[in-house]
Scaffold this motif. Structure first.
Motif, short mmCIF file in Angstrom:
data_model
loop_
_atom_site.label_atom_id
_atom_site.label_comp_id
_atom_site.label_asym_id
_atom_site.label_seq_id
_atom_site.Cartn_x
_atom_site.Cartn_y
_atom_site.Cartn_z
N SER A 53 41.89 41.09 32.83
CA SER A 53 41.95 40.78 34.26
C SER A 53 43.31 40.23 34.63
CB SER A 53 40.83 39.80 34.60
OG SER A 53 40.92 39.39 35.94
N ARG A 54 43.84 39.30 33.85
CA ARG A 54 45.15 38.73 34.12
C ARG A 54 46.25 39.79 34.00
NH1 ARG A 54 44.85 33.79 30.27
NH2 ARG A 54 47.10 34.10 30.18
N LEU A 55 46.11 40.69 33.03
CA LEU A 55 47.08 41.77 32.86
C LEU A 55 47.05 42.71 34.08
CD1 LEU A 55 49.19 43.19 31.08
CD2 LEU A 55 47.30 44.41 29.98
N MET A 56 45.86 43.02 34.54
CA MET A 56 45.74 43.89 35.71
C MET A 56 46.35 43.20 36.94
SD MET A 56 44.54 46.68 34.75
CE MET A 56 43.94 47.58 36.14
N ASP A 57 46.13 41.89 37.07
CA ASP A 57 46.73 41.15 38.17
C ASP A 57 48.26 41.19 38.07
OD1 ASP A 57 44.21 40.54 39.14
OD2 ASP A 57 44.17 38.47 38.34
N GLU A 58 48.80 41.04 36.88
CA GLU A 58 50.26 41.07 36.67
C GLU A 58 50.80 42.46 37.00
OE1 GLU A 58 53.06 38.95 35.96
OE2 GLU A 58 51.38 37.57 36.16
N ILE A 59 50.09 43.47 36.51
CA ILE A 59 50.54 44.85 36.77
C ILE A 59 50.53 45.10 38.28
CG2 ILE A 59 49.91 47.26 36.52
CD1 ILE A 59 49.01 46.61 33.68
N LEU A 60 49.48 44.68 38.94
CA LEU A 60 49.36 44.86 40.38
C LEU A 60 50.49 44.11 41.09
CD1 LEU A 60 47.71 46.08 42.70
CD2 LEU A 60 46.35 44.01 42.67
#
Length: 150
Positions: free
Chosen positions: A128-135
């Motif tokens: 989830s944190r990785l997806m937030d960073e990517i976004l």
């Protein structure tokens, strides 16, 4: 005969002063004379009394013997019941040991599942944190591209 009785009474008096405490010597002589006078009746009654006591003693001994035999039978039954109880305790201990081993296995599996669950939660959190960073990076990258293209 009276002289003989008197001498025996005096001898008895000397020997039996402890037997007749609180009697004067004349009273002790009179008691001894009375006992001698009724000696035959006393002996026949004492023989009958002794026989009566002997019969009662025999009856008590028989009752004692019956009680002992009865208690031996009860003791044997009690010992049998105790042996059965000990055997049952042994079986219960074996069952408890098997249950304890099974619980140990379940406990070990539950610990393993808990560790895996913790790892899965960490993985989901990291994803989830990785997806937030990517976004975030994507949005910044697009914003920067839009600024430079103008």
């Amino acid at each position: 005969m009276h002289q003989d009785r008197q001498e025996r009474a005096e001898d008895g008096l000397q020997e039996g002063l402890g037997t007749f405490p609180g009697l004067s010597p004349a009273e002790a002589v009179a008691v001894l004379a009375l006992l001698e006078e009724h000696e035959e009746a006393l002996l026949s009654h004492s023989v009958a009394f002794a026989e009566h006591l002997e019969r009662e003693l025999r009856e008590l001994e028989e009752a004692n013997l019956q009680a002992i035999l009865s208690s031996e039978q009860q003791l044997a039954q009690l010992m049998g019941a105790l042996d059965e109880a000990l055997a049952e305790v042994g079986r219960l201990e074996q069952s408890l040991q098997v249950c304890e081993e099974l619980l140990g296995t379940v406990r070990h599996r539950m610990d393993h599942i808990h560790q895996e669950s913790s790892l899965l939660q960490r993985l989901a959190s990291n994803r989830s944190r990785l997806m937030d960073e990517i976004l975030l990076l994507t949005v910044r990258g697009l914003a920067g591209t839009l600024i430079f293209s103008r």
